[in-house]
Design a protein around this motif. Structure first.
Motif, short mmCIF file in Angstrom:
data_model
loop_
_atom_site.label_atom_id
_atom_site.label_comp_id
_atom_site.label_asym_id
_atom_site.label_seq_id
_atom_site.Cartn_x
_atom_site.Cartn_y
_atom_site.Cartn_z
N LYS A 46 7.56 -8.81 -12.98
CA LYS A 46 8.13 -7.92 -11.95
C LYS A 46 8.41 -8.66 -10.64
CE LYS A 46 6.29 -3.44 -13.22
NZ LYS A 46 5.46 -2.34 -12.74
N GLU A 47 7.47 -9.52 -10.26
CA GLU A 47 7.58 -10.20 -8.97
C GLU A 47 8.80 -11.12 -8.92
OE1 GLU A 47 4.84 -10.33 -10.92
OE2 GLU A 47 3.81 -8.70 -9.87
N ARG A 48 9.26 -11.59 -10.09
CA ARG A 48 10.36 -12.57 -10.10
C ARG A 48 11.73 -11.92 -10.33
NH1 ARG A 48 8.29 -17.84 -10.25
NH2 ARG A 48 10.48 -18.46 -10.26
N CYS A 49 11.73 -10.64 -10.75
CA CYS A 49 13.00 -9.96 -11.06
C CYS A 49 13.67 -9.50 -9.78
CB CYS A 49 12.75 -8.78 -12.00
SG CYS A 49 14.24 -7.83 -12.34
N THR A 50 14.95 -9.93 -9.59
CA THR A 50 15.68 -9.54 -8.37
C THR A 50 16.48 -8.25 -8.59
OG1 THR A 50 17.67 -10.72 -9.00
CG2 THR A 50 16.00 -11.98 -7.79
N GLY A 51 16.50 -7.78 -9.82
CA GLY A 51 17.28 -6.58 -10.13
C GLY A 51 18.78 -6.85 -10.05
N CYS A 52 19.19 -8.11 -10.32
CA CYS A 52 20.62 -8.47 -10.17
C CYS A 52 21.49 -7.85 -11.26
CB CYS A 52 20.78 -9.99 -10.17
SG CYS A 52 20.47 -10.74 -11.79
N CYS A 55 19.90 -3.11 -24.60
CA CYS A 55 18.53 -2.61 -24.53
C CYS A 55 17.90 -2.83 -23.15
CB CYS A 55 17.67 -3.21 -25.64
SG CYS A 55 17.19 -4.90 -25.34
N ILE A 56 18.71 -3.34 -22.18
CA ILE A 56 18.14 -3.55 -20.84
C ILE A 56 18.83 -2.60 -19.86
CG2 ILE A 56 17.58 -5.25 -19.04
CD1 ILE A 56 18.04 -7.45 -21.08
N SER A 57 18.02 -1.96 -19.02
CA SER A 57 18.60 -1.08 -17.99
C SER A 57 17.93 -1.43 -16.66
CB SER A 57 18.36 0.38 -18.35
OG SER A 57 16.99 0.59 -18.56
N MET A 58 18.51 -0.90 -15.58
CA MET A 58 17.96 -1.14 -14.25
C MET A 58 17.30 0.13 -13.74
SD MET A 58 18.30 -4.12 -13.04
CE MET A 58 18.67 -5.39 -14.21
N THR A 59 16.15 -0.02 -13.14
CA THR A 59 15.48 1.15 -12.59
C THR A 59 15.18 0.88 -11.10
OG1 THR A 59 13.60 2.60 -12.82
CG2 THR A 59 13.20 0.35 -13.36
N ASP A 60 15.02 1.97 -10.31
CA ASP A 60 14.67 1.80 -8.89
C ASP A 60 13.19 1.44 -8.80
OD1 ASP A 60 17.18 2.39 -7.99
OD2 ASP A 60 16.81 4.55 -7.97
N ARG A 61 12.87 0.50 -7.92
CA ARG A 61 11.46 0.15 -7.72
C ARG A 61 10.81 1.17 -6.79
NH1 ARG A 61 9.79 -5.40 -8.61
NH2 ARG A 61 11.56 -6.69 -9.15
N ALA A 62 9.53 1.40 -7.00
CA ALA A 62 8.79 2.27 -6.07
C ALA A 62 8.64 1.52 -4.74
CB ALA A 62 7.42 2.58 -6.66
N LYS A 63 8.76 2.28 -3.63
CA LYS A 63 8.71 1.64 -2.30
C LYS A 63 7.40 0.88 -2.08
CE LYS A 63 11.92 4.31 0.36
NZ LYS A 63 12.03 5.73 0.55
N GLU A 64 6.31 1.47 -2.61
CA GLU A 64 4.99 0.91 -2.33
C GLU A 64 4.76 -0.43 -3.04
OE1 GLU A 64 4.67 4.33 -5.25
OE2 GLU A 64 5.69 3.87 -3.39
N GLU A 65 5.69 -0.82 -3.93
CA GLU A 65 5.52 -2.09 -4.64
C GLU A 65 5.48 -3.29 -3.69
OE1 GLU A 65 7.69 -3.54 -8.14
OE2 GLU A 65 8.06 -1.44 -8.61
N GLY A 66 6.16 -3.12 -2.57
CA GLY A 66 6.15 -4.17 -1.55
C GLY A 66 6.96 -5.39 -1.93
N VAL A 67 7.87 -5.30 -2.93
CA VAL A 67 8.72 -6.42 -3.32
C VAL A 67 10.06 -6.25 -2.59
CG1 VAL A 67 9.77 -7.62 -5.29
CG2 VAL A 67 7.59 -6.44 -5.55
N LEU A 78 14.77 -3.09 -10.64
CA LEU A 78 13.93 -3.84 -11.58
C LEU A 78 14.51 -3.67 -13.00
CD1 LEU A 78 11.17 -5.30 -12.27
CD2 LEU A 78 10.22 -3.00 -12.56
N ALA A 79 14.57 -4.78 -13.76
CA ALA A 79 15.06 -4.67 -15.14
C ALA A 79 13.97 -4.11 -16.04
CB ALA A 79 15.48 -6.06 -15.64
N HIS A 93 13.95 -16.60 -13.55
CA HIS A 93 12.97 -17.10 -14.51
C HIS A 93 11.94 -15.99 -14.75
CE1 HIS A 93 11.24 -20.05 -16.91
NE2 HIS A 93 10.41 -20.63 -16.08
N ALA A 94 12.50 -14.76 -14.90
CA ALA A 94 11.65 -13.55 -14.83
C ALA A 94 11.40 -12.92 -16.19
CB ALA A 94 12.32 -12.54 -13.91
N ILE A 95 12.07 -13.43 -17.23
CA ILE A 95 11.90 -12.79 -18.55
C ILE A 95 11.14 -13.74 -19.48
CG2 ILE A 95 13.03 -11.53 -20.43
CD1 ILE A 95 15.50 -11.28 -18.63
#
Ligand SMILES: Cc1cc2nc3c(=O)[nH]c(=O)nc-3n(C[C@H](O)[C@H](O)[C@H](O)COP(=O)(O)OP(=O)(O)OC[C@H]3O[C@@H](n4cnc5c(N)ncnc54)[C@H](O)[C@@H]3O)c2cc1C
Length: 426
Positions: free
Chosen positions: A9-15, A26-38, A43-44, A79-81
Motif C-alpha cells: 500500500k505504501e508504495r502504490c501511487t494509484g496511477c 482484475c485490477i481496479s482503483m479505490t479511494d484511500r481512507a483519509k486517515e491512512e496518511g499516505v 490505491l490499486a 515497485h508496489a506489486i
C-alpha cells in the motif's frame, strides 16, 4: 503454496497504469481512507480470484520504478506489486515417450476423413523423429476401420472397442484415451479440431498432465530438440504463434480440418492391430448417454462440398443470398458466406467461411462481393479454382483468384446462371 499477489500500500501511487495492462481486468482503483496518511489518493486493488498471475502488472509497476530511478536515487513509490508463484516441479523423463499418434474419429459408426489428414502430417513428423506412426480408434464395432487406417500410413492401430463407446461421451472417451496414453507413453498426439476432438482433447491433456495446442494449422519437428512446433493463427489471424510444450509428454495438438492433404492409400499395406482391453470398473462414470438428435439437414454440407458459392457484404442486402443460392443450385454447390453477412443475420453461422468460421478445400470456389480479407482467406485459400466477382479490381481476392470477373454481381450472376443452364440443357 498457492499463487499469491498483493499490493504494498505504501508504495502504490494509484496511477492506474496496472489497470490498463491487466489482460483480465482484475485490477481496479479505490479511494484511500483519509486517515491512512499516505500522500496518494487512490490505491490499486487486485481481485485474486480473477487474476491469472501473468505478471504484466508487476512488470509494469517495476518499469515505472526503474524510469523514476533514472531521475531520483531511491524512490519510495512504485515497485508496489508482489507476486509469489507456486513452483511446479516437473520430473518427466521425456525420452521414455515414443511414437506419433493420431486420433481416428468415428461418428455414428462412420470413420471421419480427418484421420487421413492427420496421418499425412503425422507421417512427416514420424519420419523426422524416426519413430512409429500409430492411430487410436474408439467406438463400438470399429475394428473394421483398422486396415483402412493402416493403408493410409499407420504402422499400428490401437482399437478401443466396447458398446459403452458407441456414442461419443466426453467422460468415457477421455478415460479410455488417457489410460492408454499412461500405459503406452506416446511422444506426440494429434487430434482433429472437430467438435468431438475439441471437446475431449483438452480433458485428455489435463488428465494426462500435459499441454495442448488448439487448432494448429502447421506442424513440424525441431531437429535439435525433437520437440513439436505447433503453429496456429492468433490475434485474428494477423500473427502466427508457434507453441511448444517443453516439459510434458505427449505433446498434443488439435489440427484444423482441411489444413493438410489426405494421406494416400496404399492398398494391402501391412500393420499391427492392437485390441485394447478397458477396465470400466475402475472408472467412476458420472455421465449417461440419453439420446442423439440429428441436425435437420436441408443444405449440402459445406465442409464436404466440392463446389462452394459464397456471398459477401457486396450483396448489399439479405435477399442477395437468393441469387447466391440460385447459382449454387445451378452448379450443385453449397452456399458459403463472409463474416459480415453472418453478423448481420443475413445467413446462419454454419455458412461462414474463414478464421472464425469453417475451413474448406473445395475444387471450385465462387467469391461474390467478397473483398478477400486475410480472415476470410484463412478458410478458403486452398480451393483449387477460385472465381471472384467484384466491382473493385484492386480487391485482394482478385490477386488470389484463378479467374477474376470485374462488375456488378447482380448483373453478372444471372448471366452466368443462364450460360450454365444452356450448357446443361444442350
Ligand atoms: C478476429 C476476426 C475474425 C474474423 N473472422 C472472419 C471469418 O471467419 N470469415 C470472414 O469472412 N471474415 C472474418 N473476419 C472479418 C474480415 O476481417 C473482413 O471484415 C470480412 O471478411 C469482409 O467481408 P466481405 O469481403 O464480405 O466485406 P467487404 O470487405 O466489405 O467487401 C465487400 C466487397 O464487395 C464488393 N462489392 C460491393 N458491391 C458489389 C457488387 N454489387 N458487385 C460485386 N462486388 C461488389 C466490394 O468491392 C468489396 O470488395 C474476421 C475479423 C476478425 C477481426
Amino acid at each position: 503454496m498457492a499463487n499469491e499477489i498483493f499490493i504494498i500500500k505504501e508504495r502504490c501511487t494509484g496511477c492506474g497504469s496496472c489497470v490498463k495492462v491487466c489482460p483480465v481486468n482484475c485490477i481496479s482503483m479505490t479511494d484511500r481512507a483519509k486517515e491512512e496518511g499516505v500522500r496518494w489518493k487512490k490505491l490499486a486493488v487486485i481481485d485474486v480470484n480473477t487474476c491469472v498471475f501473468c505478471n504484466a502488472c508487476v512488470e509494469d509497476c517495476d518499469r515505472l520504478f526503474n524510469k523514476t530511478k533514472e531521475k531520483m536515487p531511491n524512490p519510495d513509490f512504485f515497485h508496489a506489486i508482489v507476486m509469489k508463484k507456486e513452483k511446479v516441479e516437473v520430473n518427466i523423463d521425456t525420452t521414455a515417450y515414443k511414437g506419433v499418434w493420431c486420433f481416428a474419429e468415428q461418428r455414428h459408426g462412420q470413420l471421419m476423413p480427418t484421420i487421413f489428414e492427420l496421418l499425412h502430417v503425422g507421417k512427416k513428423l514420424s519420419l523426422d523423429l524416426n519413430e512409429d506412426l500409430s492411430a487410436v480408434v474408439i467406438g463400438h464395432d470399429v475394428t473394421q476401420y483398422a486396415q483402412e487406417i493402416i493403408e493410409h500410413g499407420a504402422d499400428k492401430v490401437y482399437v478401443i472397442d466396447h458398446p459403452i463407446f458407441e456414442h461419443f461421451v466426453d467422460e468415457v472417451y477421455t478415460n479410455a484415451l488417457t489410460d492408454l496414453i499412461k500405459q503406452e507413453k506416446p511422444n506426440k498426439l494429434l487430434m482433429p479440431a472437430s467438435i468431438i476432438g475439441r471437446s475431449f482433447s483438452s480433458r485428455v491433456a489435463i488428465a494426462a498432465q500435459t499441454g495442448i495446442t488448439a487448432d494448429a494449422t502447421e506442424l513440424s519437428i525441431n531437429p535439435k530438440t525433437r520437440m513439436l512446433h505447433a503453429t496456429r493463427p492468433s490475434f485474428g489471424g494477423n500473427l502466427m504463434a508457434t507453441i511448444l510444450c517443453e516439459k510434458h509428454r505427449p505433446e498434443m495438438a488439435t489440427v484444423r480440418p482441411m489444413s493438410f492433404q489426405r494421406a494416400e492409400k496404399q492398398s494391402g499395406r501391412k500393420g499391427e492391430v492392437i485390441n485394447v482391453k478397458v477396465d470400466l470398473s475402475k472408472w467412476n462414470i458420472r455421465t449417461k448417454f440419453v439420446r442423439y438428435e440429428a441436425e435437420k439437414k436441408e443444405d449440402i454440407d459445406i465442409t464436404a462440398a466440392e463446389k462452394v458459392v459464397s456471398g459477401g457484404r457486396g450483396l448489399g442486402k439479405p435477399e442477395g443470398f437468393k441469387l447466391i443460392e440460385e447459382l449454387a443450385h445451378t452448379l450443385g454447390a453449397a452456399v458459403g458466406a463472409s463474416r459480415p453477412t453472418v453478423d448481420a443475420g443475413w445467413i446462419p453461422y454454419k455458412h461462414q467461411i474463414g478464421l472464425t468460421g469453417r475451413t474448406i478445400r473445395p475444387k471450385l470456389y465462387f467469391a461474390c462481393g467478397i473483398s478477400g480479407q486475410i480472415q476470410h482467406l484463412a478458410g478458403m485459400s486452398s480451393a483449387e479454382v477460385i472465381v471472384a466477382i467484384n466491382k473493385d479490381t484492386e480487391c485482394p481476392m482478385f490477386k488470389l483468384a484463378t479467374l477474376s470477373v470485374e462488375g456488378d454481381l447482380y448483373e453478372l450472376i444471372p448471366l452466368i446462371i443462364k450460360e450454365i443452364n444452356k450448357i446443361k440443357h444442350k
